[in-house]
Design a protein around this motif. Structure first.
Motif, short mmCIF file in Angstrom:
data_model
loop_
_atom_site.label_atom_id
_atom_site.label_comp_id
_atom_site.label_asym_id
_atom_site.label_seq_id
_atom_site.Cartn_x
_atom_site.Cartn_y
_atom_site.Cartn_z
N GLY A 185 -1.84 3.37 -16.68
CA GLY A 185 -1.41 4.51 -17.48
C GLY A 185 -0.85 5.61 -16.61
N ALA A 186 -0.01 6.46 -17.19
CA ALA A 186 0.56 7.60 -16.46
C ALA A 186 1.30 8.48 -17.47
CB ALA A 186 1.52 7.14 -15.37
N THR A 187 1.68 9.66 -17.03
CA THR A 187 2.48 10.55 -17.86
C THR A 187 3.92 10.50 -17.38
OG1 THR A 187 0.63 12.04 -18.33
CG2 THR A 187 2.84 12.93 -18.60
N LEU A 188 4.81 10.08 -18.28
CA LEU A 188 6.24 10.03 -17.97
C LEU A 188 6.98 10.92 -18.97
CD1 LEU A 188 7.15 6.30 -17.21
CD2 LEU A 188 6.91 8.17 -15.59
N GLY A 189 7.84 11.77 -18.43
CA GLY A 189 8.60 12.63 -19.32
C GLY A 189 7.75 13.49 -20.21
N GLY A 190 6.55 13.82 -19.73
CA GLY A 190 5.66 14.69 -20.49
C GLY A 190 4.85 13.99 -21.56
N ILE A 191 4.96 12.64 -21.65
CA ILE A 191 4.24 11.87 -22.66
C ILE A 191 3.25 10.93 -21.97
CG2 ILE A 191 4.44 10.15 -24.49
CD1 ILE A 191 5.53 12.71 -25.43
N ALA A 192 2.01 10.91 -22.45
CA ALA A 192 1.02 9.97 -21.92
C ALA A 192 1.38 8.56 -22.37
CB ALA A 192 -0.38 10.35 -22.40
N MET A 193 1.55 7.65 -21.41
CA MET A 193 1.93 6.27 -21.71
C MET A 193 0.95 5.32 -21.05
SD MET A 193 6.10 6.37 -21.39
CE MET A 193 7.06 7.79 -21.95
N THR A 194 0.97 4.09 -21.52
CA THR A 194 0.08 3.07 -20.99
C THR A 194 0.88 1.83 -20.59
OG1 THR A 194 -0.34 2.10 -23.18
CG2 THR A 194 -1.83 3.86 -22.45
N ASP A 195 0.22 0.96 -19.82
CA ASP A 195 0.77 -0.36 -19.51
C ASP A 195 2.19 -0.27 -18.96
OD1 ASP A 195 0.85 -3.11 -19.31
OD2 ASP A 195 1.45 -3.41 -21.41
N VAL A 235 4.05 10.18 -9.48
CA VAL A 235 3.96 10.03 -10.93
C VAL A 235 2.73 10.78 -11.42
CG1 VAL A 235 3.74 8.39 -12.83
CG2 VAL A 235 5.11 7.78 -10.83
N ASP A 236 2.87 11.50 -12.53
CA ASP A 236 1.78 12.34 -13.03
C ASP A 236 0.69 11.51 -13.71
OD1 ASP A 236 3.10 14.63 -12.20
OD2 ASP A 236 4.12 14.90 -14.13
N ASP A 237 -0.55 11.93 -13.47
CA ASP A 237 -1.72 11.42 -14.21
C ASP A 237 -1.83 9.90 -14.18
OD1 ASP A 237 -2.14 14.11 -15.02
OD2 ASP A 237 -0.78 13.84 -16.71
N VAL A 238 -1.68 9.31 -13.00
CA VAL A 238 -1.78 7.86 -12.86
C VAL A 238 -3.22 7.42 -13.16
CG1 VAL A 238 -1.70 5.93 -11.23
CG2 VAL A 238 0.11 7.65 -11.24
N VAL A 239 -3.35 6.41 -14.00
CA VAL A 239 -4.66 5.86 -14.35
C VAL A 239 -4.83 4.53 -13.61
CG1 VAL A 239 -6.12 4.97 -16.20
CG2 VAL A 239 -4.58 6.92 -16.63
N GLY A 240 -5.94 4.42 -12.86
CA GLY A 240 -6.18 3.19 -12.11
C GLY A 240 -5.34 3.11 -10.85
N THR A 241 -5.47 1.99 -10.15
CA THR A 241 -4.72 1.76 -8.91
C THR A 241 -3.51 0.89 -9.21
OG1 THR A 241 -6.74 1.87 -7.60
CG2 THR A 241 -4.83 0.82 -6.58
N GLN A 269 0.82 -1.21 0.00
CA GLN A 269 0.00 0.00 0.00
C GLN A 269 0.86 1.26 0.00
OE1 GLN A 269 -3.51 0.09 -0.23
NE2 GLN A 269 -2.92 2.18 -0.75
N THR A 270 1.96 1.22 0.76
CA THR A 270 2.86 2.37 0.81
C THR A 270 3.47 2.64 -0.56
OG1 THR A 270 3.42 1.99 3.13
CG2 THR A 270 4.97 3.29 1.85
N VAL A 271 3.90 1.58 -1.24
CA VAL A 271 4.48 1.74 -2.57
C VAL A 271 3.43 2.25 -3.56
CG1 VAL A 271 5.53 0.53 -4.52
CG2 VAL A 271 6.25 -0.01 -2.18
N SER A 272 2.23 1.71 -3.49
CA SER A 272 1.15 2.16 -4.37
C SER A 272 0.86 3.65 -4.16
CB SER A 272 -0.12 1.34 -4.10
OG SER A 272 -1.19 1.78 -4.91
N ASP A 273 0.81 4.07 -2.89
CA ASP A 273 0.58 5.49 -2.58
C ASP A 273 1.71 6.35 -3.13
OD1 ASP A 273 -1.74 4.78 -1.28
OD2 ASP A 273 -0.88 4.87 0.73
#
Length: 237
Positions: free
Chosen positions: A81-91, A47-53, A37-41
């Motif tokens: 999904g999340a935004t890394l380096g300013g790019i929306a990425m998935t999986d 991380v920007d714009d995290v999608v899902g848990t 749970q700590t790592v998930s939090d």
């Protein structure tokens, strides 16, 4: 009577042992769950714009001995999904090894895999080339299509990573159905379609882009690093 007492003592001793073992198992499971749970939090907060848990795995049983040594052997996490380096990425798939359990948190090695979907690639290509182009994956290749000076243009892109930067190179191109060299494209189209960089900037500290391959839904990139700082959640147990 003595035999009865001996048997009773064995039963009591065995029962106590079972109780202790159950307690250790429960404590181990609780500690592992709190760590997950700590790592998930921490992922959600840093991380920007995290999608899902985020789904986190901290390894198998037993877990407490790892905490006792002050280092987790391995940690795996996946994020939709999340935004890394300013790019929306998935999986996203994250693997960390040798993670310290006290501040400053660091990992001996971190590897991150993520997919840049074709929509994000197209946005970057259009922005860099200033041409109205479409990007898609077909027949296991990254395809480019659009118009140049009123003529239909089609081409194939190949991703490459150079010194931590992601480029998509135009390997072949046809204009109006005729295959031509990129350098022979009319006007300034040639220069616009060369050295097309997909700007992945400000990756988490310690991570560098190392690889990129085409897959069915975009480009799968890999970033890795050693002795990587691991950000913590604001509130840790």
């Amino acid at each position: 009577m003595a035999t009865h007492r001996r048997r009773t003592g064995l039963v009591v001793g065995f029962t106590l042992l079972v109780v202790v073992l159950i307690g250790l198992v429960v404590a181990d499971v609780v500690a592992a769950e709190r760590t997950r749970q700590t790592v998930s939090d921490a992922i959600v907060e840093n991380v920007d714009d995290v999608v899902g848990t985020p789904v986190v795995d901290v390894g198998g049983f037993p877990f407490l001995p790892q905490l006792a040594t002050g280092e987790l052997d391995r940690l795996d996490a996946t994020v939709d999904g999340a935004t890394l380096g300013g790019i929306a990425m998935t999986d996203l798939a994250i693997t960390a090894r040798g993670i310290s359990t006290s501040t400053p948190y660091r990992a001996d090695e971190v590897v991150v895999h993520a997919t840049i979907p074709t929509a994000s690639l197209q946005e970057a290509v259009v922005e860099r080339s200033s041409l109205e182009l479409a990007v898609e994956v077909a027949d296991d290749a990254l395809r480019l299509s659009g118009q140049v000076l009123g003529l239909d243009l089609a081409g194939e892109l190949t991703p490459r990573v150079e010194e931590g930067h992601l480029f998509v190179d135009v390997q072949s191109v046809s204009v109006g159905g005729v295959r031509v060299d990129v350098d022979a494209l009319p006007g300034d189209a040639a220069s616009r379609l060369q050295d097309l960089e997909v700007p992945i900037e400000d990756l988490p500290e310690g991570l560098v882009l190392t690889d990129a391959v085409v897959q069915s839904d975009g480009v799968r990139v890999t970033a890795s690093g050693t002795d990587v700082p691991v950000p913590a959640a604001t509130a840790t147990p």
